[in-house]
Every structure is written in structure tokens, then in C-alpha cells.
Design a protein around this motif. Sequence first.
Motif: not given
Length: 140
Positions: A93-94, A96-98, A101, A104, A110-111, A114
Motif C-alpha cells: 500500500e505504501m 503504491q502510494y509512493n 507521488t 503525480r 498518488a493513490d 493501487r
Amino acid sequence: MDPEVMTPEAIASNLKRTIKHGARAAELHAQAPGLVDMLCPPEQHGVLSDLERAVEAESYIRHACNIELDGPTGRALLVLLALAPGTAGVTLEMRQYNAGTILRPDSIQADTVRRPYIRDRLLNGLAVELYRMCKLSEAA
């Protein structure tokens, strides 16, 4: 079991199996031996152990991300596959978020990494590049 035929689709399918644990050599060896066999076929790398072939496969993936894909896409893939510094042991999860970003500036929130269609698009691009690299090395 017969080895899987190397196609961009087969590489992408195997890459998708690496997402949860990442694509470091130890993870490839344990979780994605089919991908290792495609990128570093035993018949071409016969003197290497399975783990050594996994190390070589990780190297190919890193090269594809760093050199061939370059830019934000390559950096995002390194994060997503837990190959970037500081990403080993980081949750999917982290990662994927990173990765999101990093992308972006390319209008990806950013999300959204996923989401399967975004993640698949990234992995499919990597798969095509890995396929191209393998075919070029076969021809050499």
C-alpha cells in the motif's frame, strides 16, 4: 512442468505476481521462479544456480527501469517493485502510494497506482522492455 513461453504478456503476468513481495532476487527466487526462468533461462545460464539466476533477473529488471524506461515511470516501477533504496520491507500500500507521488506530475493521483489498470499499464510497459532486452541479447 513445461517452462512458460516468453512473451510480453507472460512476462507481465509474472511481474504481477511479484507486486506483493517485490522483485528483489530473494523474492524472485521464492515467489516468481517462472519469471526468473524467462529472463535467465537455465539452458542459457546453466552454470548459474537458481539463486544466481534470480540475482541476474533482478539486475535486468533494474536495468530496464533505470536505463530503458528512465524518468518518472522507471522510478515509480522501482518503488512499486521494492527495488528503490528504502523500499525493502515497505508495505505494498505504501509503495503504491509512493509510486503514485512520483507519477503525480503526469496527472496520476498518488493513490491511483493501487488501481489494477494503472498498475497493469506500468507493468505491461516494463514487460515489453524486458522482452525487447531479452530478444536483443538472444540475437547477439
